[in-house]
Write a protein that holds these residues in place. Sequence first.
Motif, PDB file in Angstrom:
ATOM      1  N   LEU A 125      94.170 -26.302-120.264  1.00 33.75           N
ATOM      2  CA  LEU A 125      94.243 -27.660-119.708  1.00 33.75           C
ATOM      3  C   LEU A 125      92.851 -28.275-119.593  1.00 33.75           C
ATOM      4  N   ILE A 126      91.870 -27.453-119.261  1.00 31.90           N
ATOM      5  CA  ILE A 126      90.494 -27.959-119.197  1.00 31.90           C
ATOM      6  C   ILE A 126      90.025 -28.380-120.584  1.00 31.90           C
ATOM      7  N   VAL A 127      90.372 -27.608-121.600  1.00 30.48           N
ATOM      8  CA  VAL A 127      90.011 -27.989-122.974  1.00 30.48           C
ATOM      9  C   VAL A 127      90.677 -29.314-123.349  1.00 30.48           C
ATOM     10  N   VAL A 128      91.951 -29.463-122.999  1.00 33.05           N
ATOM     11  CA  VAL A 128      92.652 -30.718-123.297  1.00 33.05           C
ATOM     12  C   VAL A 128      91.971 -31.888-122.599  1.00 33.05           C
ATOM     13  N   LEU A 129      91.551 -31.673-121.353  1.00 35.91           N
ATOM     14  CA  LEU A 129      90.892 -32.746-120.605  1.00 35.91           C
ATOM     15  C   LEU A 129      89.556 -33.117-121.243  1.00 35.91           C
ATOM     16  N   LEU A 130      88.785 -32.114-121.648  1.00 36.97           N
ATOM     17  CA  LEU A 130      87.499 -32.392-122.297  1.00 36.97           C
ATOM     18  C   LEU A 130      87.686 -33.116-123.622  1.00 36.97           C
ATOM     19  N   VAL A 131      88.685 -32.702-124.392  1.00 32.19           N
ATOM     20  CA  VAL A 131      88.943 -33.365-125.672  1.00 32.19           C
ATOM     21  C   VAL A 131      89.450 -34.776-125.449  1.00 32.19           C
ATOM     22  N   ALA A 132      90.262 -34.983-124.407  1.00 34.56           N
ATOM     23  CA  ALA A 132      90.789 -36.325-124.127  1.00 34.56           C
ATOM     24  C   ALA A 132      89.682 -37.310-123.785  1.00 34.56           C
ATOM     25  N   THR A 137      93.201 -42.550-126.573  1.00 36.99           N
ATOM     26  CA  THR A 137      94.245 -42.289-125.587  1.00 36.99           C
ATOM     27  C   THR A 137      95.497 -41.741-126.257  1.00 36.99           C
ATOM     28  N   ARG A 138      95.830 -42.252-127.435  1.00 33.86           N
ATOM     29  CA  ARG A 138      97.021 -41.783-128.139  1.00 33.86           C
ATOM     30  C   ARG A 138      96.904 -40.307-128.486  1.00 33.86           C
ATOM     31  N   VAL A 139      95.730 -39.878-128.932  1.00 33.48           N
ATOM     32  CA  VAL A 139      95.515 -38.471-129.261  1.00 33.48           C
ATOM     33  C   VAL A 139      95.646 -37.602-128.007  1.00 33.48           C
ATOM     34  N   ALA A 140      95.104 -38.081-126.892  1.00 29.26           N
ATOM     35  CA  ALA A 140      95.207 -37.321-125.650  1.00 29.26           C
ATOM     36  C   ALA A 140      96.663 -37.164-125.205  1.00 29.26           C
ATOM     37  N   VAL A 141      97.457 -38.210-125.357  1.00 28.85           N
ATOM     38  CA  VAL A 141      98.879 -38.126-124.990  1.00 28.85           C
ATOM     39  C   VAL A 141      99.611 -37.143-125.897  1.00 28.85           C
ATOM     40  N   MET A 143      98.324 -34.544-127.411  1.00 25.76           N
ATOM     41  CA  MET A 143      97.925 -33.192-127.010  1.00 25.76           C
ATOM     42  C   MET A 143      98.644 -32.764-125.738  1.00 25.76           C
ATOM     43  N   LEU A 144      98.792 -33.698-124.801  1.00 29.91           N
ATOM     44  CA  LEU A 144      99.476 -33.368-123.552  1.00 29.91           C
ATOM     45  C   LEU A 144     100.939 -33.023-123.811  1.00 29.91           C
ATOM     46  N   VAL A 145     101.600 -33.779-124.693  1.00 33.18           N
ATOM     47  CA  VAL A 145     103.007 -33.511-125.001  1.00 33.18           C
ATOM     48  C   VAL A 145     103.162 -32.139-125.656  1.00 33.18           C
ATOM     49  N   LEU A 146     102.301 -31.819-126.626  1.00 33.16           N
ATOM     50  CA  LEU A 146     102.380 -30.520-127.275  1.00 33.16           C
ATOM     51  C   LEU A 146     102.047 -29.383-126.314  1.00 33.16           C
ATOM     52  N   THR A 147     101.123 -29.628-125.381  1.00 29.28           N
ATOM     53  CA  THR A 147     100.801 -28.609-124.381  1.00 29.28           C
ATOM     54  C   THR A 147     101.992 -28.337-123.466  1.00 29.28           C
ATOM     55  N   VAL A 148     102.664 -29.391-123.037  1.00 27.26           N
ATOM     56  CA  VAL A 148     103.854 -29.213-122.193  1.00 27.26           C
ATOM     57  C   VAL A 148     104.941 -28.464-122.961  1.00 27.26           C
ATOM     58  N   ALA A 149     105.124 -28.837-124.243  1.00 29.63           N
ATOM     59  CA  ALA A 149     106.128 -28.129-125.051  1.00 29.63           C
ATOM     60  C   ALA A 149     105.778 -26.647-125.189  1.00 29.63           C
ATOM     61  N   SER A 150     104.503 -26.334-125.362  1.00 31.48           N
ATOM     62  CA  SER A 150     104.087 -24.935-125.465  1.00 31.48           C
ATOM     63  C   SER A 150     104.311 -24.206-124.145  1.00 31.48           C
ATOM     64  N   ALA A 151     104.040 -24.875-123.022  1.00 29.93           N
ATOM     65  CA  ALA A 151     104.258 -24.245-121.719  1.00 29.93           C
ATOM     66  C   ALA A 151     105.736 -23.961-121.482  1.00 29.93           C
ATOM     67  N   VAL A 152     106.584 -24.894-121.867  1.00 30.29           N
ATOM     68  CA  VAL A 152     108.028 -24.669-121.718  1.00 30.29           C
ATOM     69  C   VAL A 152     108.472 -23.490-122.584  1.00 30.29           C
ATOM     70  N   PHE A 153     107.940 -23.418-123.815  1.00 29.73           N
ATOM     71  CA  PHE A 153     108.285 -22.301-124.694  1.00 29.73           C
ATOM     72  C   PHE A 153     107.849 -20.972-124.084  1.00 29.73           C
ATOM     73  N   VAL A 178     101.942 -30.443-113.148  1.00 25.01           N
ATOM     74  CA  VAL A 178     101.935 -31.638-112.288  1.00 25.01           C
ATOM     75  C   VAL A 178     100.510 -32.036-111.937  1.00 25.01           C
ATOM     76  N   LEU A 179      99.700 -31.047-111.515  1.00 24.24           N
ATOM     77  CA  LEU A 179      98.319 -31.346-111.152  1.00 24.24           C
ATOM     78  C   LEU A 179      97.540 -31.887-112.353  1.00 24.24           C
ATOM     79  N   PHE A 180      97.713 -31.233-113.486  1.00 21.19           N
ATOM     80  CA  PHE A 180      96.979 -31.661-114.672  1.00 21.19           C
ATOM     81  C   PHE A 180      97.418 -33.044-115.130  1.00 21.19           C
ATOM     82  N   THR A 181      98.706 -33.331-115.052  1.00 21.61           N
ATOM     83  CA  THR A 181      99.184 -34.660-115.454  1.00 21.61           C
ATOM     84  C   THR A 181      98.576 -35.747-114.588  1.00 21.61           C
TER      85      THR A 181
END
Length: 428
Positions: A125-132, A137-141, A143-153, A178-181
Motif C-alpha cells: 500500500l505504501i508503494v501504491v501511495l508513492l506511485v500515485a 489520478t486515473r493510474v492511481a485509481v 492501481m487501487l482497484v487491482l490492489t483491492v482485487a488482489s487482497a480479496v483473492f 479502509v485506512l489506505f482508501t
Amino acid sequence: MAKSALARLREDLFTDAFAFRPLLPLPTEHGWVSRLPSRTRRYARWFPHALLTLFSCFVMLETLSRVGGIFGPGASLFIGATLLMTMFRPVGAWWLSLAGLLFSGVFLGGYGAVGDSPANFATHLIVVLLVALRTRTRVAVEMLVLTVASAVFLTFFLRALRPYGSAYLDGAFFEMLVLFTVVMVAVLSVRGLRESKQQVAVQTAVTEVERSRRTVLEERTTIARELHDVVAHHMSVVAIQAEAAPYRVQDTPPELAAAFLTIRENAVAALTELRRILGVVRSENPDAFADPEAPQPTLEALPALLGNIRSAGLAVEHVTTGAVRPLPQGVELSAYRIVQEALSNVLRHAPGAEARVEVSYVLGGLGLRVVNGAPNRLAKPSPGAGHGVLGMRERVAMLGGAMTAEATADGGYEVAAFLPVEPGEAAA
C-alpha cells in the motif's frame, strides 16, 4: 465501455511499464526551498529522494528482523529495492510489489510471520501511495482497484488454505483497505487541488498576456484611426493644391499640368485606399467615436480637458514651460491622449489625490509629465488596471520617444514622456 476501459488500463499499466521516469528534484524558484540559504538550497532539492531512501532502509531493517530465517535477507532486499525503484520506474515498482505480495501470500502463507502478518500488504500500500503521487489520478485509481482485487483473492485463498486462521487476516486486510482508501483519497484530493491551483495560475498568466496584447491591439487600432485623420488632411491638401496649381500660372506647360494631374490622381488614390483600410478597422466597432467627423484634439484643447477633469472632482494644476510653438499634428494628438489617459488613471486609481500636468516645449521635442500624490481613500477595483500604460507606451514608441511610468516615494505615481520633433517639422 469495457473495451475502452481495458484499452486505457493496458496503456497505463502495461505499455512501457518499466520506462525510466526519474523523480525530479524540487524547484528552487518557489516553495519552501526558495526560502533557504543559497548553499543549503542546492542540497534541499533532493530532500524527497533522501527521505525515501531513509524510509526504505528502515523498512528493510524491520523486514529483516521480522521475517528472519532463510527468507529474511531476500525479502528485505526485495522490499527495499521496490521502494527505491518508485523514484525511477514507478509503474514497474508497483508491478514488482504486487508480484511480491501475491508470491508471499500464496507460496509463503504457511511459513511463520511472512504470511500471518499483514506487513507485506502494508508495504504494498505504501508503494501504491508513492506511485500515485507521481502518476495521473486515473493510474492511481486503477492501481487501487487491482490492489483491492488482489487482497480479496488472497483473503479467499488463505481462507480455503487455512480455514481456522483466516479471521485475523480478514480483519487486518479490511482495516488496512479502509485506512489506505481514506489516505489515498485525501492524498489525491490534495494533489488535485494543487494541480488545479497551478492550472488556474497558468491560465491567469495566459489571460493577462492575452489581455495585454488585446489592449495593445486596441490602442494601435485607435492610433490608426487617428492617424487616418491626420494623414487624410495632408493628402487632401496635396490633392487640392495639385489641382489648383495649373490655374495659378498663365500658359502652363502641358508637361507641368500633366505632372500636377498625376500628383492629384495619386493623392486621391492614396486617400481611397486609406479610407478602405480604415473601413475595415472601424467595422468591428463603428461607435468607437461619438463624432467620427470631428477634428482630432491637439494641445490647444488641453484646457477644456482639464476643466472636465476638475469637474469630476480631481484638483489639477497645469504648467506650461518653454516657447509655445505649433507641432506636428500627430505629436500634439499623442501628447493630448497621453495626458488624457494619465489623468484618467489618477481618477481611477488615486481618488482624492492632487495632480500636476507639466508641458515643456524644449529644443528637439515636447516633454510631458503627469504626477499625482497619494490617494486619501481606497480605490474601487478596476478590471483594466495597468493596461492604459501600454497604450501610452505604444504612442510614444510610434513617435520614437521615451517614457517612464513608476510610483513616487510619497505613494503617488508619475508618468513622464518625451516626444521628439525634427527641427523642420511644424503643424500644417
